[in-house]
Design an enzyme around this catalytic site. Structure first.
Site, PDB file in Angstrom:
ATOM      1  N   LYS A  28      57.452  70.140  16.871  1.00  0.00           N
ATOM      2  CA  LYS A  28      58.690  70.060  16.100  1.00  0.00           C
ATOM      3  C   LYS A  28      58.473  70.588  14.685  1.00  0.00           C
ATOM      4  CE  LYS A  28      60.997  68.100  19.415  1.00  0.00           C
ATOM      5  NZ  LYS A  28      61.428  66.700  19.390  1.00  0.00           N
ATOM      6  N   PHE A  53      58.242  53.887  11.592  1.00  0.00           N
ATOM      7  CA  PHE A  53      58.153  55.046  10.713  1.00  0.00           C
ATOM      8  C   PHE A  53      59.526  55.390  10.127  1.00  0.00           C
ATOM      9  CE2 PHE A  53      57.728  59.413   9.342  1.00  0.00           C
ATOM     10  CZ  PHE A  53      56.435  59.463   8.839  1.00  0.00           C
ATOM     11  N   HIS A 118      50.137  56.355   5.995  1.00  0.00           N
ATOM     12  CA  HIS A 118      49.462  55.690   4.879  1.00  0.00           C
ATOM     13  C   HIS A 118      50.390  54.802   4.055  1.00  0.00           C
ATOM     14  CE1 HIS A 118      51.300  58.865   2.465  1.00  0.00           C
ATOM     15  NE2 HIS A 118      50.899  58.239   1.374  1.00  0.00           N
ATOM     16  N   HIS A 145      50.223  46.784  -0.586  1.00  0.00           N
ATOM     17  CA  HIS A 145      50.950  47.543   0.442  1.00  0.00           C
ATOM     18  C   HIS A 145      50.003  48.206   1.439  1.00  0.00           C
ATOM     19  CE1 HIS A 145      50.084  50.978  -2.295  1.00  0.00           C
ATOM     20  NE2 HIS A 145      50.146  51.688  -1.199  1.00  0.00           N
ATOM     21  N   LYS A 246      36.439  77.842 -10.487  1.00  0.00           N
ATOM     22  CA  LYS A 246      37.581  78.378 -11.229  1.00  0.00           C
ATOM     23  C   LYS A 246      38.773  77.429 -11.227  1.00  0.00           C
ATOM     24  CE  LYS A 246      37.491  82.171  -8.807  1.00  0.00           C
ATOM     25  NZ  LYS A 246      37.840  83.512  -8.258  1.00  0.00           N
ATOM     26  N   TYR A 266      57.880  57.309 -14.411  1.00  0.00           N
ATOM     27  CA  TYR A 266      57.676  56.030 -13.734  1.00  0.00           C
ATOM     28  C   TYR A 266      57.803  54.837 -14.677  1.00  0.00           C
ATOM     29  CZ  TYR A 266      55.454  59.212 -10.337  1.00  0.00           C
ATOM     30  OH  TYR A 266      55.176  60.246  -9.465  1.00  0.00           O
ATOM     31  N   HIS A 268      59.466  54.961 -17.643  1.00  0.00           N
ATOM     32  CA  HIS A 268      60.597  55.184 -18.551  1.00  0.00           C
ATOM     33  C   HIS A 268      61.149  53.815 -18.973  1.00  0.00           C
ATOM     34  CE1 HIS A 268      64.723  56.177 -19.758  1.00  0.00           C
ATOM     35  NE2 HIS A 268      64.305  57.429 -19.938  1.00  0.00           N
ATOM     36  N   LYS A 337      67.170  44.950 -22.362  1.00  0.00           N
ATOM     37  CA  LYS A 337      67.030  45.976 -23.388  1.00  0.00           C
ATOM     38  C   LYS A 337      65.589  46.082 -23.902  1.00  0.00           C
ATOM     39  CE  LYS A 337      71.203  47.517 -23.461  1.00  0.00           C
ATOM     40  NZ  LYS A 337      71.494  48.899 -23.028  1.00  0.00           N
TER      41      LYS A 337
END
Length: 488
Positions: A28, A53, A118, A145, A246, A266, A268, A337
């Protein structure tokens, strides 16, 4: 973005019997915005096409960031497809280019399945759940998790009769954890395989390759980092994945991009404020939700997704009234806030602890008649780094020269650029107010605390300079007081 290959007719993958086609033996294709056309064989599709899943469709990849960045609407589902694709591609590349590694087709398949699975164990709003909700409900709990992923993978295999040997199941679970754990595992001496999905050695793995590129794409964060070059420029030397010399700056760029995502996206200020409200709402609803029971039961955990907010809102249980109020505040943008922030350099962060700066200590320095309580204040400690705490992660990476690609070596930072940082971690101490009307008073109390702490004889030599950009109305009584505040 990878150029799409030719679309392949499913019939070319079918055997002579129609039953094999119906059993999912057809390869698929998915059209992915990051990697182009990606494909999975029948065995991987047997994993993808399961309720365990498909649950990942209902978990936002970036959690509360979606409330701030409208483009951050992608889910764990597409991220796991991307990681599975990259894991299988990289392992197949090692198999083809280095036959001396003797990588089998079964190993390629198992590494791909580990990439797919995972993140099966993530809870509502991803890292908020295992980093804040569960520790608040049970401070002694060590549940993460990753443990949920192992539990859900076992459940997926058993519940759907997936045809995987028990030994391979244990191998896949070790690959998810990034280290061989089971005694007698025949793959213990092939450590490089465990570094593909979850690299515990230096943090360079296909999980990062996907989420950094995918998250940057969705929030429109520009970056010059290129994971496809790292995939091509890698080879296994002395049982470790090494990279063409390199690519050393490209790797530094990857770690800096990761840090930038944490710093700008993340963590913010508004995203964290919403996280705090989500934690409060979910914790207050636990008497009805029984979360500590659900994280141990895969049949119940299967239905624990971001939809938890709507479950709370739909419920008629009076015990959920406070949680409903908080969720409606989020919907109406009546948020906790941001008050103030103090960024501590990585080499000084151990000199401060939560016994010095906490809600009670801030309230103890409140102005007269402010009527603040500890419940009005939230103090968040946000560690930021290049992924290996105080260390430079590139020090753990080996490189090779194409003229001698059987010998690896380390590249010192000073041989790359003089502008590469020398400090690789920091701690942001953030203060939030649950009541918007008390922001000014809380800020004043926090700054008084910090000034007093800095003047103590035994305090570490850390300069605390209030950020003028954070000042809010109400923090000071008058312009004259404003000028004199830090002279007290």
């Amino acid at each position: 973005m990878a150029s799409p290959g030719p679309l392949v007719n499913c019939d070319s993958f079918m055997s002579d019997t129609p039953s094999n086609y119906l059993a999912g033996k057809c390869k698929k294709y998915f059209n992915d915005p990051i990697h182009g056309y990606i494909s999975f064989d029948g065995c991987s599709m047997d994993i993808v096409d399961t309720p365990q899943f498909q649950r990942l469709r209902y978990l936002k990849q970036m959690g509360s960031s979606y409330f701030v960045f409208p483009g951050a609407c992608h889910n764990r589902f597409e991220h796991c497809l991307g990681v599975g694709y990259l894991a299988g591609t990289l392992t197949q590349r090692f198999k083809d280019s280095q036959p001396e590694l003797e990588i089998s087709d079964a190993e390629v398949r198992n590494v791909q399945i580990a990439g797919l699975c995972h993140d099966l164990g993530h809870g509502p709003f991803s890292h908020v759940f295992d980093a804040a909700v569960i520790p608040t409900l049970s401070p002694q709990s060590t549940w993460k998790h990753e443990q949920g992923s192992l539990m859900m993978f076992d459940y997926l295999v058993e519940d759907n009769y997936v045809d995987i040997d028990r030994e391979d199941v244990e191998f896949i679970k070790d690959l998810i954890m990034g280290r061989p754990q089971h005694h007698g595992n025949r793959f213990e001496e092939r450590r490089f395989l465990f570094d593909i999905v979850a690299n515990q050695r230096n943090g360079v793995d296909v999980d990062k390759f996907d989420y950094i590129s995918r998250d940057c794409y969705n929030v429109n964060l520009k970056s010059s980092y290129d994971s496809s070059r790292l995939m091509i420029a890698s080879r296994v030397i002395n049982d470790q994945i090494c990279y063409d010399h390199k690519e050393v700056y490209n790797i530094y760029d990857m770690f800096h991009t990761r840090y930038s995502l944490f710093k700008r996206i993340y963590t913010h200020r508004v995203a964290v404020a919403i996280e705090l409200m989500l934690v409060d709402a979910i914790v207050k609803a636990n008497s009805s939700l029984n979360l500590l029971e659900k994280i141990q039961d895969p049949e119940q955990y299967l239905y624990l997704t971001d939809g938890i907010l709507h479950d709370i809102l739909r419920s008629s249980d009076p015990a959920l009234a406070e949680s409903k109020r908080l969720i409606k505040r989020i919907q109406c943008r009546q948020l906790y806030k941001f008050v103030d922030e103090f960024v501590v350099p990585g080499d000084h962060k151990d000199k401060l602890d939560k016994t010095v700066i906490n809600a009670e200590a801030i309230v103890a320095h409140q102005p007269d008649n402010a009527h603040l309580s500890a419940d009005d204040v939230i103090v968040e400690w946000l560690p930021l780094s290049y992924g290996k705490k105080d260390q430079n992660p590139v020090n753990s990476i080996q490189f090779y020269n194409k003229f001698n690609d059987y010998q690896s070596f380390h590249i010192p930072r000073q041989n790359v650029s003089c502008l590469i940082p020398t400090t690789f971690s920091e701690m942001a101490i953030r203060v939030y107010a649950r009541d918007i009307n008390k922001v000014g008073m809380i800020q004043r109390a926090f700054r008084r605390l910090m000034k007093q702490w800095q003047l103590q004889p035994n305090s570490p030599q850390i300069d605390y300079v209030p950020n003028q950009g954070h000042e809010v109305p109400g923090a000071f009584e008058s312009p004259r007081k404003r000028r004199l505040t830090f002279l007290e």
